[in-house]
Design an enzyme around this catalytic site. Structure first.
Site, PDB file in Angstrom:
ATOM      1  N   ARG A  25      -8.012  -6.777  -1.166  1.00  0.00           N
ATOM      2  CA  ARG A  25      -6.239  -7.093  -1.086  1.00  0.00           C
ATOM      3  C   ARG A  25      -6.223  -7.988  -2.421  1.00  0.00           C
ATOM      4  O   ARG A  25      -7.196  -8.897  -3.035  1.00  0.00           O
ATOM      5  CB  ARG A  25      -5.880  -7.987  -0.242  1.00  0.00           C
ATOM      6  CG  ARG A  25      -5.575  -8.048   1.277  1.00  0.00           C
ATOM      7  CD  ARG A  25      -4.127  -7.264   0.953  1.00  0.00           C
ATOM      8  NE  ARG A  25      -3.800  -7.020   2.683  1.00  0.00           N
ATOM      9  CZ  ARG A  25      -4.102  -5.557   2.427  1.00  0.00           C
ATOM     10  NH1 ARG A  25      -4.481  -4.363   1.669  1.00  0.00           N
ATOM     11  NH2 ARG A  25      -3.645  -5.375   4.266  1.00  0.00           N
ATOM     12  N   HIS A  32      -3.836   1.322  -5.421  1.00  0.00           N
ATOM     13  CA  HIS A  32      -3.532   0.773  -4.046  1.00  0.00           C
ATOM     14  C   HIS A  32      -3.662   1.709  -2.921  1.00  0.00           C
ATOM     15  O   HIS A  32      -2.671   1.995  -1.775  1.00  0.00           O
ATOM     16  CB  HIS A  32      -2.719  -0.678  -3.647  1.00  0.00           C
ATOM     17  CG  HIS A  32      -2.633  -1.280  -2.406  1.00  0.00           C
ATOM     18  ND1 HIS A  32      -2.467  -2.411  -2.518  1.00  0.00           N
ATOM     19  CD2 HIS A  32      -3.382  -0.956  -1.457  1.00  0.00           C
ATOM     20  CE1 HIS A  32      -2.664  -2.767  -0.428  1.00  0.00           C
ATOM     21  NE2 HIS A  32      -3.431  -1.967  -0.354  1.00  0.00           N
TER      22      HIS A  32
END
Lengths: 314, 314
Positions: free
Chosen positions: B229, B277
């Site tokens: 993350r 991502h």
């Protein structure tokens, strides 16, 4: 007992020093320093000069210091003694590192992301198949090919392998012979060449072979990885296939002429990734330890392992 | 029986369509189309708007459509029903592809070879350690971390893993707790962050942590891979560590702010590799099939699997 070590194109110094350290009781000679030719029991070669091993009446075996043995056959005066291939788990593991890296590099479209980064483009919606949807075909199921195929399968690729004569491996779709080759190529998105260089394999990575690769790749076209021998490939055909959309991309560690000439268009091709024939360089220490072990076993009367079949050429 | 699906920042269309195809007998509603709030049994979320799940008296569970669940806690009106993490072998395998690719990319010095190719430099004598000489440390030994650690070990890396509470895995040196973290960092050349984002992990990839990494790496310095993350990392500290020689290089799939702002110096840093991502994006079909299976099992009276511990935050 004397050991003759003959190296060209590599720096021979670390090899000689390491061999002397491993065998302090033996005489270690080179083609330049040899005095008593009848004392030589074993020879170690990387691209030895033609004739370097002629006139050695007590020679028992010749060991190749690199994974390939094709370099030995450039010597028309090569004595009729066992030729021993270098089989080394360190080298095998390094080769598989290269194969897995370059399979993933193309599968995960790293070159496109490199370009996007260069342009500061953030695009997360690129279609990305899973490894299970990508069919890898490994040419050659010897020690190197079998290990690479196994590791590619563990990463999740759909892996097949081809060998001249039948070999079976769990989890790998195994093909063999001429018919088997065409069948494997027809289901191959990433082709990995790990074959020895022989009269049969010379130039086999050519237009005719590329045309047999799968046309429905999820990666937008077939990809060629060659870390076997440069002589396997026809570089003009690779370039034509890249331009004609027959190949999408290539990673090449070996070349027809090495070092790759500055004028080669491969250097500058945006879809070609080049490494300087070091996919799997083992260290002198690792290789020489394996050879020293083989010599000791041979002197105890045990048979030599990994002896080259001169007819097959590997 | 009605299912509420609430998606922000992703295109919701393919999700809704796929869910309708998988559950033709159910009503599928969105926060905008919902009429009878008491009919809603299950909710599916990716970054749902705060309050979207409030006032649903018969809600039985909320399923996250992505691997992380930290997005759920941005909603202060989140109902007190089980929260289900998305655990999906397809996503797990894709994450491991990314981790193995970027570990090998740095280990095999691909960026240097890219530069050499650009300059048409052929240098085969670069020192290249074997994977067994490179110590990888995986932060997080959940489903993703454990799979990545296992595959890195199969490639040949010397792999350790760290988790907050003790977990054991064959072939992986397992560390846990605060003391274990420092011990693992001290033997880590490549650090792989696959932790959930919680108040405890936020910002933990910072200068203080980087300073604890191994100083004797065979790769010339520690390497950071973050596909967990963005909130785990302090980007100013990553840039300072790269400039100060504390980190040699980084591959980042996640960022403090996404999309990564155009002004971020990470885009142009020569030793940073960026992906947008998408290290592990699963397909709506795969994820929704797993959720539909869980709903069916729950309706048969079976317990929900992969339920979030709200105290731990994952």
């Amino acid at each position: 007992v004397t050991i003759l070590i003959a190296i060209n194109d590599w720096d021979p110094q670390p090899w000689r020093e390491r061999l002397r350290a491993l065998l302090p009781d033996r005489a270690i000679v080179t083609p330049e320093t040899i005095v008593d030719r009848s004392a030589v029991d074993y020879a170690l070669s990387w691209r030895h000069g033609p004739g370097a091993f002629a006139g050695l009446p007590n020679l028992k075996a010749i060991f190749s210091l690199g994974a390939g043995v094709d370099h030995l056959f450039h010597d028309s005066e090569l004595p009729d003694v066992p030729l021993v291939r270098m089989v080394d788990t360190d080298l095998r593991d390094r080769m598989s590192e290269w194969v897995v890296l370059h399979s993933l590099l193309h599968h995960r479209q790293q070159r496109m992301y490199d370009w996007q980064q260069d342009q500061q483009i953030w695009d997360e919606d690129v279609e990305q198949p899973a490894a299970a949807e990508i069919r890898v075909g490994v040419l050659g199921l010897g020690v190197l090919g079998a290990d690479a195929a196994r590791k590619l399968a563990l990463i999740g690729f759909d892996v097949a392998g081809w060998s001249r004569t039948r070999r079976d491996h769990d989890g790998i779709a195994c093909f063999h012979g001429e018919d088997g080759l065409d069948a494997m190529l027809a289901r191959t998105d990433i082709l990995v060449a790990l074959l020895p260089l022989t009269p049969q394999t010379r130039g086999m990575l050519n237009s005719s072979l590329f045309a047999k690769l799968a046309r429905d790749s999820r990666l937008g076209g077939p990809i060629l990885l060659n870390a076997g021998r440069g002589g396997l490939q026809v570089e003009a055909d690779i370039l034509a296939a890249l331009e004609g959309g027959v190949l999408k991309a290539a990673s090449l560690d070996v070349f027809e002429v090495e070092p790759l000439p500055e004028a080669s268009p491969l250097w500058r091709h945006p879809r070609v990734t080049i490494s300087p024939h070091n996919a799997a360089i083992s260290t002198p220490d690792t290789i020489l330890r394996a050879i020293v072990d083989q010599i000791a076993a041979h002197e105890r009367g045990e048979p030599l392992r990994h002896v080259v079949d001169r007819k097959r050429g590997y």
